[in-house]
Design a protein around this motif. Sequence first.
Motif, PDB file in Angstrom:
ATOM      1  N   SER A   5      49.174  53.608  34.042  1.00  0.00           N
ATOM      2  CA  SER A   5      49.261  53.507  35.401  1.00  0.00           C
ATOM      3  C   SER A   5      48.983  51.781  35.419  1.00  0.00           C
ATOM      4  O   SER A   5      48.094  51.292  35.137  1.00  0.00           O
ATOM      5  N   SER A   6      49.738  51.070  36.463  1.00  0.00           N
ATOM      6  CA  SER A   6      49.780  49.908  36.386  1.00  0.00           C
ATOM      7  C   SER A   6      48.181  49.396  37.127  1.00  0.00           C
ATOM      8  O   SER A   6      47.772  48.415  36.787  1.00  0.00           O
ATOM      9  N   CYS A   7      47.674  50.338  38.058  1.00  0.00           N
ATOM     10  CA  CYS A   7      46.404  49.867  38.730  1.00  0.00           C
ATOM     11  C   CYS A   7      45.365  49.933  37.609  1.00  0.00           C
ATOM     12  O   CYS A   7      44.189  49.055  37.679  1.00  0.00           O
ATOM     13  N   VAL A  13      48.016  47.254  42.947  1.00  0.00           N
ATOM     14  CA  VAL A  13      49.063  48.142  43.394  1.00  0.00           C
ATOM     15  C   VAL A  13      48.844  49.407  44.271  1.00  0.00           C
ATOM     16  O   VAL A  13      49.520  50.000  44.663  1.00  0.00           O
ATOM     17  N   ARG A  14      47.463  49.332  44.338  1.00  0.00           N
ATOM     18  CA  ARG A  14      46.928  50.695  45.014  1.00  0.00           C
ATOM     19  C   ARG A  14      47.214  50.539  46.449  1.00  0.00           C
ATOM     20  O   ARG A  14      47.504  49.576  46.892  1.00  0.00           O
ATOM     21  N   VAL A  37      53.334  50.821  34.677  1.00  0.00           N
ATOM     22  CA  VAL A  37      54.166  51.732  35.787  1.00  0.00           C
ATOM     23  C   VAL A  37      53.420  52.146  36.800  1.00  0.00           C
ATOM     24  O   VAL A  37      52.263  52.530  36.890  1.00  0.00           O
ATOM     25  N   CYS A  38      53.875  51.960  38.308  1.00  0.00           N
ATOM     26  CA  CYS A  38      53.352  52.342  39.388  1.00  0.00           C
ATOM     27  C   CYS A  38      54.371  53.534  40.159  1.00  0.00           C
ATOM     28  O   CYS A  38      55.393  52.913  40.529  1.00  0.00           O
ATOM     29  N   PRO A  39      54.270  54.807  39.777  1.00  0.00           N
ATOM     30  CA  PRO A  39      55.290  55.637  40.352  1.00  0.00           C
ATOM     31  C   PRO A  39      55.623  55.367  41.733  1.00  0.00           C
ATOM     32  O   PRO A  39      56.598  55.503  42.228  1.00  0.00           O
ATOM     33  N   GLU A  40      54.343  55.271  42.444  1.00  0.00           N
ATOM     34  CA  GLU A  40      54.606  55.013  44.095  1.00  0.00           C
ATOM     35  C   GLU A  40      55.560  53.847  44.281  1.00  0.00           C
ATOM     36  O   GLU A  40      56.475  54.049  45.201  1.00  0.00           O
ATOM     37  N   ARG A  49      49.775  50.457  51.751  1.00  0.00           N
ATOM     38  CA  ARG A  49      50.618  51.689  52.276  1.00  0.00           C
ATOM     39  C   ARG A  49      49.325  52.622  52.809  1.00  0.00           C
ATOM     40  O   ARG A  49      48.170  52.451  52.268  1.00  0.00           O
ATOM     41  N   LYS A 103      46.058  57.293  36.173  1.00  0.00           N
ATOM     42  CA  LYS A 103      45.033  57.333  36.985  1.00  0.00           C
ATOM     43  C   LYS A 103      44.579  58.639  37.557  1.00  0.00           C
ATOM     44  O   LYS A 103      45.342  59.254  38.354  1.00  0.00           O
ATOM     45  N   SER A 106      44.877  60.583  41.517  1.00  0.00           N
ATOM     46  CA  SER A 106      45.919  60.021  42.573  1.00  0.00           C
ATOM     47  C   SER A 106      47.128  61.482  42.763  1.00  0.00           C
ATOM     48  O   SER A 106      47.200  62.161  41.748  1.00  0.00           O
ATOM     49  N   CYS A 109      49.375  60.314  39.959  1.00  0.00           N
ATOM     50  CA  CYS A 109      49.028  60.344  38.715  1.00  0.00           C
ATOM     51  C   CYS A 109      48.057  61.225  38.300  1.00  0.00           C
ATOM     52  O   CYS A 109      47.849  60.898  36.940  1.00  0.00           O
TER      53      CYS A 109
HETATM   54 FE1  SF4 Z   1      47.929  53.518  40.397  1.00  0.00          FE
HETATM   55 FE2  SF4 Z   1      48.429  55.099  42.470  1.00  0.00          FE
HETATM   56 FE3  SF4 Z   1      50.278  53.393  41.319  1.00  0.00          FE
HETATM   57 FE4  SF4 Z   1      49.544  55.658  40.166  1.00  0.00          FE
HETATM   58  S1  SF4 Z   1      50.829  55.494  42.022  1.00  0.00           S
HETATM   59  S2  SF4 Z   1      49.595  53.564  39.267  1.00  0.00           S
HETATM   60  S3  SF4 Z   1      47.365  55.602  40.733  1.00  0.00           S
HETATM   61  S4  SF4 Z   1      48.508  52.754  42.344  1.00  0.00           S
END
Ligand code: SF4
Length: 152
Positions: A5-7, A13-14, A37-40, A49, A103, A106, A109
């Motif tokens: 997870s990128s965060c 990116v949160r 990677v950040c899926p969102e 957001r 993470k 989430s 995640c």
């Molecule tokens: Fe982090 Fe949320 Fe992005 Fe997953 S979707 S990498 S928990 S910021």
Amino acid sequence: MILVSSCLAGLKVRYNGTHSLEEKIGKLVEENKAVPVCPELLGGLATPREPTEIIGGSGEDVLEGKAKVIDKAGNDVTEFFVKGAYATLEIAQTYNAIIVVLKENSPSCGSSSIYNGEFSGEKIAGNGVTSALLKRNGIQVMSEEQFVNSFF
Ligand code: SF4
């Protein structure tokens, strides 16, 4: 190669523009041993957001069209989460990733715990949308805590 997870790698990116740096994971990315990677964001959402939770089930239910992802303002953002999950799967397959570290808690995640859909801070057992899709495709998903406890 592993995906993380990128965060967890320290990227801001949160939903609220912060990160969740886990130093050992950040170091792996710095050393090019892990890909963030950040899926969102991959799904088309931006930072900052609204916070989001899965309503009516878990990540598996979202993939099957039985539950939705709703933001705190009441908007249905399910399609962004599903798109981000498939984009993350494609990256994992491109890198032949054996382990993906995501993470915990989430709605994308979380891999053993997510929030209960009431924006009350209460958690329930379950996968986020991306974790559910990766697991369904045979990829091992670990939380940051499981990963650090297993490998460090
Ligand atoms: Fe982090 Fe949320 Fe992005 Fe997953 S979707 S990498 S928990 S910021």
